[in-house]
Scaffold this motif. Structure first.
Motif, PDB file in Angstrom:
ATOM      1  N   GLU A 180      -8.451  -0.595  -9.013  1.00 41.07           N
ATOM      2  CA  GLU A 180      -7.174  -0.571  -8.282  1.00 41.07           C
ATOM      3  C   GLU A 180      -7.223   0.492  -7.185  1.00 41.07           C
ATOM      4  O   GLU A 180      -6.657   0.314  -6.109  1.00 41.07           O
ATOM      5  CB  GLU A 180      -6.010  -0.218  -9.230  1.00 41.07           C
ATOM      6  CG  GLU A 180      -5.692  -1.268 -10.281  1.00 41.07           C
ATOM      7  CD  GLU A 180      -4.881  -2.448  -9.744  1.00 41.07           C
ATOM      8  OE1 GLU A 180      -4.642  -2.509  -8.523  1.00 41.07           O
ATOM      9  OE2 GLU A 180      -4.505  -3.307 -10.566  1.00 41.07           O
ATOM     10  N   GLU A 181      -7.883   1.606  -7.499  1.00 40.14           N
ATOM     11  CA  GLU A 181      -7.964   2.705  -6.531  1.00 40.14           C
ATOM     12  C   GLU A 181      -8.736   2.278  -5.293  1.00 40.14           C
ATOM     13  O   GLU A 181      -8.368   2.597  -4.167  1.00 40.14           O
ATOM     14  CB  GLU A 181      -8.644   3.936  -7.167  1.00 40.14           C
ATOM     15  CG  GLU A 181      -7.847   4.604  -8.264  1.00 40.14           C
ATOM     16  CD  GLU A 181      -6.517   5.148  -7.773  1.00 40.14           C
ATOM     17  OE1 GLU A 181      -6.433   5.518  -6.589  1.00 40.14           O
ATOM     18  OE2 GLU A 181      -5.561   5.176  -8.573  1.00 40.14           O
ATOM     19  N   ALA A 182      -9.838   1.552  -5.500  1.00 42.00           N
ATOM     20  CA  ALA A 182     -10.612   1.059  -4.356  1.00 42.00           C
ATOM     21  C   ALA A 182      -9.771   0.070  -3.549  1.00 42.00           C
ATOM     22  O   ALA A 182      -9.781   0.098  -2.314  1.00 42.00           O
ATOM     23  CB  ALA A 182     -11.904   0.400  -4.833  1.00 42.00           C
ATOM     24  N   LEU A 183      -9.023  -0.778  -4.247  1.00 41.81           N
ATOM     25  CA  LEU A 183      -8.213  -1.782  -3.542  1.00 41.81           C
ATOM     26  C   LEU A 183      -7.143  -1.141  -2.649  1.00 41.81           C
ATOM     27  O   LEU A 183      -6.831  -1.656  -1.584  1.00 41.81           O
ATOM     28  CB  LEU A 183      -7.565  -2.750  -4.540  1.00 41.81           C
ATOM     29  CG  LEU A 183      -8.544  -3.741  -5.176  1.00 41.81           C
ATOM     30  CD1 LEU A 183      -7.885  -4.470  -6.343  1.00 41.81           C
ATOM     31  CD2 LEU A 183      -9.059  -4.755  -4.151  1.00 41.81           C
ATOM     32  N   LYS A 184      -6.623   0.009  -3.096  1.00 43.09           N
ATOM     33  CA  LYS A 184      -5.643   0.723  -2.259  1.00 43.09           C
ATOM     34  C   LYS A 184      -6.287   1.126  -0.940  1.00 43.09           C
ATOM     35  O   LYS A 184      -5.700   0.997   0.129  1.00 43.09           O
ATOM     36  CB  LYS A 184      -5.162   2.004  -2.968  1.00 43.09           C
ATOM     37  CG  LYS A 184      -4.073   1.776  -3.970  1.00 43.09           C
ATOM     38  CD  LYS A 184      -3.562   3.127  -4.476  1.00 43.09           C
ATOM     39  CE  LYS A 184      -3.079   2.990  -5.908  1.00 43.09           C
ATOM     40  NZ  LYS A 184      -3.082   4.238  -6.646  1.00 43.09           N
TER      41      LYS A 184
END
Ligand code: GLN
Length: 289
Positions: free
Chosen positions: A151-155
């Motif tokens: 999720e952090e990468a997607l942000k």
């Protein structure tokens, strides 16, 4: 403090840790970022005064550089395919080899853009979004989706799409647990984790200590796991003329064509990067290329 002093203190602090050209390059990058001055402006104005605040920024960066943190994480930015990308510890820093993969896809994809329907592309394990976003930028009218487990990468990827003014549909998924992909695609591309644990000894500290393990490493006893899983899924989710592209580990390039053949792929082509290493592979289900 003046620029000249700042520069000599900076160099002295890093000497022995990095080659001097690299220290010079770090200084230029940080000067651009913190002082807003180009390399030439720095050279022409050695007596300019540096504020307390700016000099503190350099001090903080020095601590991180001494800890082998990549300069791209320190400034929070990297360049890829001529475009700016935000990066942080949740995303791999885009590599020049991956630019060559994008170039290869574009060179093949332009050939089929004249059909009336928009091209659909899926990028698996998008990280900072560099592949998906640079494709979107260069294939106007295409419909690009990208997934990542993090999720952090997607942000970060979402911010990068906004920064580069393109639309990419991002979604979270663990590809190893995915039973079916959402759509049919003209192109499926992935730069999955492919470095075996046994290769760690040849790697630099900046990568090992700071880049996300989950984006890099695979188990020694199953290094092609992602290629198996993705090619299997791609088999049912590529359109008739669709193509599958991967970035690959140079040491595993001999085994991959067989794996893809076993999955039913044809027109398998391995391509070297500018360093002469087998770095990417492409294949399709039926159409001769
Ligand atoms: N090329 C990267 C490296 O050597 C690895 C990228 C990947 O595992 N997909 O650090």
């Amino acid at each position: 403090m003046i620029i000249k002093e700042l520069k000599s203190d900076f160099k002295n602090s890093l000497i022995g840790l990095y080659p001097s050209e690299e220290i010079q390059s770090f200084f230029n990058i940080l000067s651009e970022k913190y002082l807003g001055l180009s390399r030439i402006e720095i050279a022409l104005n050695p007596e300019n005064i540096v504020s307390e605040e700016d000099s503190e920024d350099f001090q903080k960066a020095l601590i991180r550089l001494k800890n082998h943190e990549p300069i791209q994480y320190i400034i929070g930015e990297a360049q890829f395919y001529g475009l700016p990308f935000k990066v942080n510890k949740h995303t791999l820093i885009p590599r020049p080899e991956t630019e060559e993969l994008v170039e290869w896809i574009l060179s093949k994809q332009k050939l089929i853009t004249h059909n009336s329907k928009p091209i659909t592309i899926l990028d698996i394990g998008t990280g900072s979004g560099c592949i998906a976003i640079s494709l979107a930028k260069n294939l106007p009218g295409s419909k690009i989706s990208a997934l990542d487990i993090s999720e952090e990468a997607l942000k970060v990827a979402q911010q990068n799409a906004e920064l580069n003014k393109v639309e990419v549909e991002f979604f979270q998924a663990d590809i190893l647990k995915t039973k079916r992909l959402p759509k049919q695609y003209d192109v499926i591309v992935s730069n999955p984790p492919y470095v075996r644990e046994l290769e760690k000894k040849q790697m630099q500290q900046n990568v090992l200590k700071h880049e996300p393990d989950s984006a890099l490493f695979v188990k020694d006893d199953d290094p092609l796991l992602f290629y198996h899983t993705i090619s299997h899924l791609a088999k049912t989710n590529l359109k008739a003329n669709g193509k599958l592209f991967f970035e690959i580990n140079e040491y595993l390039a001999d085994e991959l064509p067989q794996l893809l053949k076993n999955e039913g792929f044809q027109n398998i082509e391995v391509k070297k990067d500018i360093f002469g290493k087998n770095r990417m592979i492409k294949c399709s289900l039926n159409e001769p290329t």
